[in-house]
Structure formats: C-alpha cells, structure tokens
Design a protein around this motif. Structure first.
Motif, mmCIF file in Angstrom:
data_model
loop_
_atom_site.group_PDB
_atom_site.id
_atom_site.type_symbol
_atom_site.label_atom_id
_atom_site.label_comp_id
_atom_site.label_asym_id
_atom_site.label_seq_id
_atom_site.Cartn_x
_atom_site.Cartn_y
_atom_site.Cartn_z
ATOM 1 N N ILE A 1 49.328 17.342 -6.801
ATOM 2 C CA ILE A 1 50.518 16.479 -6.815
ATOM 3 C C ILE A 1 51.550 17.059 -5.852
ATOM 4 O O ILE A 1 52.037 18.174 -6.047
ATOM 5 C CB ILE A 1 51.121 16.347 -8.223
ATOM 6 C CG1 ILE A 1 50.142 15.622 -9.151
ATOM 7 C CG2 ILE A 1 52.455 15.604 -8.178
ATOM 8 C CD1 ILE A 1 50.654 15.396 -10.548
ATOM 9 N N LEU B 1 56.486 19.107 -11.173
ATOM 10 C CA LEU B 1 55.168 18.547 -10.870
ATOM 11 C C LEU B 1 54.634 19.033 -9.513
ATOM 12 O O LEU B 1 53.458 19.370 -9.377
ATOM 13 C CB LEU B 1 55.238 17.017 -10.868
ATOM 14 C CG LEU B 1 55.529 16.329 -12.212
ATOM 15 C CD1 LEU B 1 55.673 14.831 -12.004
ATOM 16 C CD2 LEU B 1 54.421 16.622 -13.219
ATOM 17 N N VAL C 1 59.216 14.961 -17.160
ATOM 18 C CA VAL C 1 57.870 15.523 -17.292
ATOM 19 C C VAL C 1 57.364 15.317 -18.727
ATOM 20 O O VAL C 1 56.197 14.955 -18.948
ATOM 21 C CB VAL C 1 57.868 17.020 -16.924
ATOM 22 C CG1 VAL C 1 56.507 17.651 -17.241
ATOM 23 C CG2 VAL C 1 58.215 17.211 -15.452
ATOM 24 N N GLY D 1 53.280 24.159 -10.562
ATOM 25 C CA GLY D 1 53.275 22.705 -10.638
ATOM 26 C C GLY D 1 51.918 22.196 -11.088
ATOM 27 O O GLY D 1 51.179 22.880 -11.803
ATOM 28 N N VAL D 2 51.569 21.003 -10.642
ATOM 29 C CA VAL D 2 50.266 20.421 -10.959
ATOM 30 C C VAL D 2 49.472 20.310 -9.663
ATOM 31 O O VAL D 2 49.902 19.606 -8.732
ATOM 32 C CB VAL D 2 50.416 19.025 -11.608
ATOM 33 C CG1 VAL D 2 49.044 18.401 -11.855
ATOM 34 C CG2 VAL D 2 51.212 19.130 -12.890
ATOM 35 N N LEU E 1 46.888 15.893 -15.004
ATOM 36 C CA LEU E 1 48.051 16.055 -15.879
ATOM 37 C C LEU E 1 47.643 16.583 -17.248
ATOM 38 O O LEU E 1 48.365 17.384 -17.870
ATOM 39 C CB LEU E 1 48.784 14.727 -16.011
ATOM 40 C CG LEU E 1 49.555 14.285 -14.752
ATOM 41 C CD1 LEU E 1 50.014 12.842 -14.885
ATOM 42 C CD2 LEU E 1 50.761 15.195 -14.514
ATOM 43 N N ALA F 1 52.985 22.383 -15.903
ATOM 44 C CA ALA F 1 54.132 21.610 -15.419
ATOM 45 C C ALA F 1 55.375 21.933 -16.231
ATOM 46 O O ALA F 1 56.481 22.064 -15.678
ATOM 47 C CB ALA F 1 53.821 20.124 -15.480
ATOM 48 N N ALA G 1 55.056 13.104 -6.914
ATOM 49 C CA ALA G 1 55.906 13.490 -8.037
ATOM 50 C C ALA G 1 57.102 12.553 -8.160
ATOM 51 O O ALA G 1 57.502 12.164 -9.271
ATOM 52 C CB ALA G 1 56.376 14.934 -7.864
#
Length: 890
Positions: free
Chosen positions: A195, A181, A210, A191-192, A228, A235, A200
C-alpha cells in the motif's frame, strides 16, 4: 494575551541541519573543519528572521539517545544510515549559533523535535496565536490547522489545511491515517506492504480511519483485503509511531520564546572561527561603542606634538593614502601614524575638493618626518609594507627599519587563512569591522579618488588603518612564536619585503620594437592558422568561441564527443589534446589558442605597461599568495612566459638591459630533486649528485638495469618523467598518460623506482602522515604549508591534498632556498658597493642587470651566495648565463 504578540515561529532544527548539509557540499574553513551544514543552517535561520521578523521563535532539535518510539518498536529508524562523519562536529556549532542569536534551542530526552513542535503549536494555537512551523517534514502536517501553518523555506511554499487535504485527501487529522497504511521507509515505519500513499489516501477517504478500515475490511476487494487482514496490527502500530505527542511538559513559557538582540560578540567570534567573513561583518559590535581617539594634523604645532610622541615611542605603525593602487604611479595624499592602540593621527597632504581645509605643505612635512622614517633603529609596522615603502620612496623618503609587516606575519602564522588583507585580519583577530574604502570613496562608476574624499571622513578611515595595524601586530607577534615562525619571519621574509620593493622600483627594460615586430608575426601566423582551420572544417566560424568550436567538431565533423557543459560541448585543452592525436583540426585549434594567448597577454599588452617616466616594466612581486611560500608575479605576470615554444622564447628577447649593461640569469639546477635527496636521505641520489652525474640517466639505470652508457634516450626520458612525477605524487594512471604507456607497465616502473630508492618511499609516506596529523607539512626552514583538505570525505579532494603533502615540502623548501639566496646576494651586492641590480625572480631563477665592468665580480658573488644559501647533503648547483637579452642569458 491581548498585550502579547500574536505570532510564533517553530523551526524544525534537526530537519534543516540535514537539508543544509546536503544542499551545500565540501565547504570547510582553513583548519579543514567542515562548515557546510552550519553555513546552510545559518542562512536558513537568517532568511526566516529577515523575511518574517517573528517576535517569538524557537529552534527545536532531536535529543541524543533513543525515543519512546524505540520502546514501542525496536526497529524504528533502524535502517537510517549513520550520520555523515563530517556532520557530527557541526551539530554543537549549530546549537551554539542558535544560542548566540539569543534564541531558545529546545530538545527533550526521549522525544523527537516533532513532538516538541506539536506540543508548542497545540498549546499556543489554543491561546489564539498564529503559529508557523518551519519545516519540510510531512509528519508535521498533522499539526496544521486554521491557527497553525507549515512553511517550507526550501520550496518557498506554505501549507494550510487546504494544501494538506490536497495531498492526504482530507484534513490534517488524516495524515497519520494515511502514513499508518503507507508506512515510511526513511523511518522504517512498516505500514502495510503493497500500500503506497496514493492507495492509502483512497482507503482513508472511503473509511475515515485505520480502525474503521480494519473493522470493515470485508468491504475491501481482492488481495488488498488479504494484506489488511495480515498486516492490520502492523498498521495500528505504525499509527502509534507516526502520531506526534502534543502533551509534553516542556517547562517553558511564551515569554521565554521572545526574540531578542543577538549576542554580537559571540556571533563575531563564531563566524570568525568558521570563516564566514560576510556574516561576521554583519554582526560586528557597533563602531560607535569604541572609544577611538583619531585626530587630524593640520597645523605646525600639531605636527610637532605628534613628532615628539613618535620620537618617544619604541616603534610606530604607519600607512599611506594615495590616488591609486600602483605605487609607482600613485600620488601621496596623506600619512597616518599610531604608537598605541586606540589612538592614531592622520596628516592630510593632498586632498583637493571644493571647500577643502588648508593642509600642511607636503614637502615640509616629509622633511620633518624624514629622520624618523629613515632611522633604522626606529622600528616600524605596516600592513603590506612594500606598497608604502615604494610610495614614500617615490616621494623622496627611503624608509628604514621596516620591522613588522602584518600581512606577511599572518601568511606565516596562519598559512591556511583565505585572506591576509587588513579587513579580514581585523575581523578574525580583533573581532572588528573596519571602514571599507567604498564607504568613504564610493564604488564602481561613482568612486572618487581619495584626494577628493572629505578630510573629516579621511581622518577616521586612514587613522583606523594605522591603529588596526598596530593592534594586529600585538596579536600576530605571539602567534608567530607559537607557530615557530619567528626566525623565518625576521631573517628571511621581512628582509625580503625591502628587497622586493627595490626590485619593483628598478623594473626591467623592455624593447617595444621587438614586441611590436613579434606581434605582427603572430598576427600573420594566426591568420594563416585560421584559414587552415576553416578549410579543415569546411566552413567559417569564430575560433574564439568554444561553443562554435564544439558545434563544428562534434556536430558538423562528427568527431568523438567529449563531455557536455551548460553552454555546449567541452573544448578545453584536455579534450582537444586527445582529439589532436588523430585529427589535425584539433591540433591547429590548440596552436591558434596558444599563439592568441601569447599575443594578447604579452606582445600586445607589455608595451602598454611600460612606465612613462622610467621606460621600464615594474611587475609586482606577491609574497603572501602561494601555499608553498613561492613568490608570484602580477601586473604583469612575468613568471608565466612560456619557454618551451619558440614564440615564448622570443618574447624573452624583448627583455633587455640598459646601455653598458648585460643581463645575468642564475638558475638553481634540479633543486627539488636535490632537496628530495637531502630530506629523504637517499644515498643513491646523494651519491649521484655528489659525482655530478646525469640524475635521470642514473635513475634509468636503477629502474631498467645496466650501465649509464647503455641507457637509451627513451629510457632517460621515462626516468626523468618518473623523477619529477615523484615530486608531485604522480600515480600509475598519470604516469601512464604522461609516458603514453599502459597503466600496468607504469605501475611496474613506479614499483621498480621505490624498490631501488626505499628511503624516498618512506619520506613520501612520512609527509602524508605529517599532513594528516597536523593539517600542514613543513619545509626545510620550518615554513608551514597548510593542507586542510587532507581528511576530506571527498576522494578527489583528499587525493589532491595527499599529492600536495608530498610536493609542498619540496617546492616550499625550494622557495625558502631562493629567498635566502635573494637576501644573501642583495646584502653582499650592497656590501661590495656594486651597481648590479636584481630585477626578476622566476621560480628557481634570479635575473640581474649587471654593468659590463662588474660582470666577473658579480658572477662569482652571485654563484657563491646562491650555492651557500643553505647546507644540504648534496651540492647546490647554479647555472649562470649572460646575454644582451633574457633569452640569451637563460
């Protein structure tokens, strides 16, 4: 497995290479090769081995080329900066080092070091072993378990499941979830967006994985849910990238990871090349494995057998053992000799301690050795021969035939070496650890005189010196030839050894009454200055304390502040000189420092150094210290007596000749500018010197235009600064500062100079090119002046090296010329049977003590030999002065 050791250490080699590289900067060997990463890595490896003593250990590296992660995500590690240029050649050395320790250096094409570590950790933990991963990489925390811990030696911290949970909010299995994440900018794992690690950790603590998070994304509130949904696949991709492979086929069993005895020979050679001398000494092969034949000589029969051997040999190596370091005060304790490698003798002559065995009579031994030692045809080898020549001269032996000084040979053959001492030479050239003086005589307060050392220990120690010196001769002789230094060595440097010994033996007479009077005057001036400084400050303080000076100047008086140091405000010369332009107190503090240094270094100290037997000061001339070949002076340093201040010039008044003699000072005039005219083949300079013109006035004409008589004093001063600035690679910034003008104007002066003297510019650039190609430049006589830092990635270091590339050929050639002059003058004085003695050498100046009835003959002889030292395209001009003291003569 019960019979096998239960501990395995896995070192993350690639991670530690970078950590070592950035922890230690600007470390290189004498060849200019960067060694900082190797040095840091070596110490890290040794720390693990010494503190944890693992019986099974592997060092794991990243293999060259792309990994499977690059196939999954082409942008993986795409934003990683290229490996630092000076780190690249250190990688093979580090792997070579690991293998020399007899440790496996593991890597696997297509995979990273972390994957190999994960595989080994999982496999051996499952077998019940305790595994320690040595790394600071958080990616490896996913491997941690009850059987696997992580050790970060840089932080001295151990990570188990509890420490991992503290950071990632759960067991080690949560590490990949959090990283998936949060991503990782250093590896370009996406990742995202938005975040971070803290967010995370909260999400994974709530949802577990996840996948579960994405399945229940509706439960996430606000903009986070949108992120997300948008970056969910990213992710999952990130999770694949951060998950370590732990199922690789490595083809290595547990026994292959066992630690063994290091390859001492390989480590000795490697540490020698890298110039890690302390480490090298630790890993030398055991002295007991050598078959040395070292014998003491205690009887007349043994002495006669030794002399017979010495007479048969074409050359011999010798060394003296004494009661101290000052050859004109130390007593001879013994003599060691060698004629073939691995065999040597020690003749004890002055050991005295309770139970000491009977020794041969010193005078009778020296008389028997005299024909050999004074035979000019019996060639002799020594390390720092000047010391031994003086010790034996004091004992009544005038050694002749000193043909090879290993210290001087090393200085010429390998000028970049950090030390030319015997211990270092033995380590570098013979791969051998010699017995240190402290091993036989102790150190510090417990150190005893060599005369008190037990003879059994003394025999091994002293005989080794003669043996090793002989072995060094055999190594250095071909090195001199390879470096093209044989002619310089045999025709200049070796004859100079005996000349310097003679100069030290003669010493120079000093009038302690004059020094005492000057010391009292300086005391009064210092007291008056101190009073004035305190009045200007408005308070009393310790003028000898930089900390208190800083507090007064910058905190009490609020003067413009300079830079801060660990102990307070900087009050060095540069800071005070800048302040002195506008603030009287800074000028007075500089005056106080200058006078205090003169008093402490010279007027107070010199009388204490007068030899009780000769009434003279016997300075030591050092032949193997400077990068350019210049001689230096120590104990005391007579080359640094300032001559620009009146007080400094008055110190020279205390240097006087014996009754019926005068001092004669012969000084090369503007020798470095003359050398520049010759080497650059610059016609304007050559013509000016040939006509005997004022070179600075002529240069001013070239820069500013007009005729010589039109040049103002200020223009001549500026031209002089430029002339000498060129010798030291001075740029516009330094010239502007020196002349007190702006940088643009200074650059205009420099441009005008090189426009009128283009061959000088060509010569300077040729010097820089030569330095870059060879890591050294050459002098007029072919001396190599090492410049290993010429390719340094540090701009400041590199610029300094480039300035040296310009200055060294000129300063080094000046050193060559005055050395040749010393050899020529000394030989002619002896040939003519004169009693004139050379007593001092200071940069471009020679000082002689001359009987009054020899003055005219000596003056002409000295002038003729100095002017004829070498043939240049310009005349060598020598200024000669005579007086009843050094100041008058100079």
């Amino acid at each position: 497995m019960t019979d096998q050791p239960k501990r395995l250490y896995l070192i993350d080699g690639s991670s530690y290479i970078y950590r070592a590289y950035f922890a230690i900067r600007h470390l290189s060997n004498s060849k200019g090769q960067a060694t900082n990463a190797v040095y840091g890595f070596t110490n890290m490896l040794l720390k693990v081995m010494r503190e944890h003593a693992p019986d099974h250990l592997a060092v794991v590296f990243d293999a060259k080329g792309p990994t499977f992660r690059k196939d999954i995500y082409p942008e993986y590690k795409a934003n990683r900066a290229a490996m630092p240029e000076d780190l690249v050649p250190q990688i093979p050395r580090i792997k070579e080092l690991v293998r020399a320790f007899n440790l496996p250096a593991l890597e696997l094409q297509g995979f990273e070091a972390d994957d190999i570590i994960a595989t080994l950790a999982k496999k051996h933990a499952a077998q019940g072993l305790e595994v320690t991963i040595v790394s600071g990489d958080k990616d490896l925390m996913q491997v941690v378990s009850e059987q696997v811990r992580m050790l970060d030696t840089m932080k001295d911290k151990i990570y188990g499941p509890a420490e991992v949970a503290e950071r990632f909010g759960g067991g080690p299995d949560k590490v990949v979830e959090v990283q998936a994440l949060a991503g990782d900018s250093s590896d370009n794992i996406p990742g995202v967006p938005g975040i971070g690690e803290k967010t995370a950790v909260k999400l994974i603590s709530q949802f577990g994985t996840v996948e579960d998070l994405l399945a229940r994304v509706d439960e996430v509130k606000g903009k986070m849910q949108d992120k997300l949904r948008e970056f969910g696949e990213q992710a999952l991709l990130s999770k694949r990238l951060v998950t370590l492979r732990d199922d690789l086929e490595l083809g290595i069993d547990y026994d292959a990871l066992a630690t063994g005895e290091p390859d001492r020979k390989a480590l000795t050679a490697l540490f020698g090349e890298l110039e890690f001398h302390k480490l090298q000494q630790e890993f030398f092969s055991d002295a007991a494995s050598r078959d040395d034949d070292y014998q003491g000589v205690f009887t007349t029969e043994e002495l006669e057998r030794l002399i017979a051997r010495l007479e048969e040999a074409p050359r011999l190596s010798f060394d003296t053992e004494t009661t101290g370091l000052d050859p004109l005060r130390a007593e001879l304790v013994g003599l060691s000799l060698a004629v073939q490698p691995g065999q040597a003798w020690y003749i004890p002559l002055g050991h005295h301690y309770l139970g000491a065995p009977e020794q041969l009579d010193r005078d009778r031994v020296l008389e028997r050795l005299r024909p050999l030692l004074e035979d000019p045809d019996k060639l002799k080898i020594a390390q720092n021969a000047k010391y031994d020549l003086l010790v034996l001269r004091r004992a009544g032996i005038e050694v002749q035939g000193a043909d090879f000084d290993t210290m001087v040979a090393s200085y010429l053959a390998n000028p970049a070496a950090k030390s030319h001492g015997m211990d270092s030479l033995a380590a570098d050239l013979l791969g051998r650890k010699t017995i240190s003086f402290s091993e036989v005589a102790g150190s510090g307060k417990n150190q005893i005189s060599f005369a008190e050392v037990e003879i059994e220990k003394a025999v091994t120690y002293a005989a080794e010196d003669a043996d090793v010196t002989l072995q060094l001769y055999e190594k250095l002789k071909p090195m001199l030839k390879e470096a093209e230094q044989e002619k310089l060595f045999h025709e200049v440097e070796m004859p100079l050894v005996g000349i310097l010994a003679d100069m030290e033996w003669q010493g120079v007479r000093v009038d302690s009454v004059v020094l005492g009077s000057l010391s009292r005057e300086l005391e009064e001036k210092l007291a008056a200055l101190e009073k004035e400084i305190h009045e200007l400050a408005g308070c009393s303080f310790n003028i000898g304390s930089p900390k208190q000076i800083g507090e007064v100047l910058f905190e009490k008086l609020k003067l413009p502040r300079g830079r801060k140091t660990k102990t307070g405000w900087s009050t060095d010369v540069e800071v005070l000189q800048k302040l002195a332009e506008e603030h009287a107190i800074a000028a007075r503090i500089l005056d106080h420092r200058s006078l205090a240094k003169l008093k402490g270094t010279y007027t107070d100290a010199l009388p204490k150094l007068v030899h009780p037997d000769t009434g003279r000061i016997h300075t030591s001339f050092n032949q193997t210290v400077t990068a350019t070949g210049r001689l230096s002076s120590s104990d005391p340093n007579l080359q640094n007596i300032p001559i620009r201040s009146e007080e400094g010039r008055r110190i020279r008044e205390a240097f006087i000749p014996a009754e019926g003699n005068v001092l004669l000072a012969a000084d090369y005039s503007q020798i470095e500018l003359r050398i520049l005219a010759h080497l650059a083949d610059e016609e304007m300079l050559q013509e000016s010197f040939a006509r005997g013109e004022d070179i600075h006035r002529r240069t001013a004409c070239e820069i500013f235009g007009g005729f010589p008589e039109m040049v103002s004093d200020e223009q001549r001063r500026q031209a002089k600064t430029i002339n000498f600035g060129v010798l030291y690679g001075m740029g516009a910034f330094s010239l502007a500062k020196s002349l007190g003008i702006d940088r643009k104007k200074a650059q205009t002066f420099i441009d005008a100079y090189f426009e009128r003297l283009p061959r000088v510019a060509d010569f300077l650039e040729a010097c820089r090119v030569e330095a870059r190609q060879n890591k050294y430049v050459k002098t007029l006589l072919g001396r190599r002046c090492a410049i290993p830092e010429i390719d340094s990635p540090n701009q400041g270091v590199r610029s300094y090296a480039e300035r040296n590339a310009i200055n060294y050929p000129l300063q080094g050639s000046a050193a060559d010329i005055i050395k040749v002059a010393m050899v020529r003058v000394f030989a002619r004085l002896r040939q003519e049977g004169l009693q004139t003695k050379m007593v001092l050498q200071v940069h471009d100046e020679l000082v002689f003590e001359v009987p009054e009835n020899e003055l005219e003959q000596a003056r002409e002889l000295i002038r003729r030999e100095m002017q004829g030292a070498v043939q240049l395209k310009v005349p060598l001009d020598v200024d000669i002065g005579v007086g009843k003291n050094w100041r008058e003569a100079h």
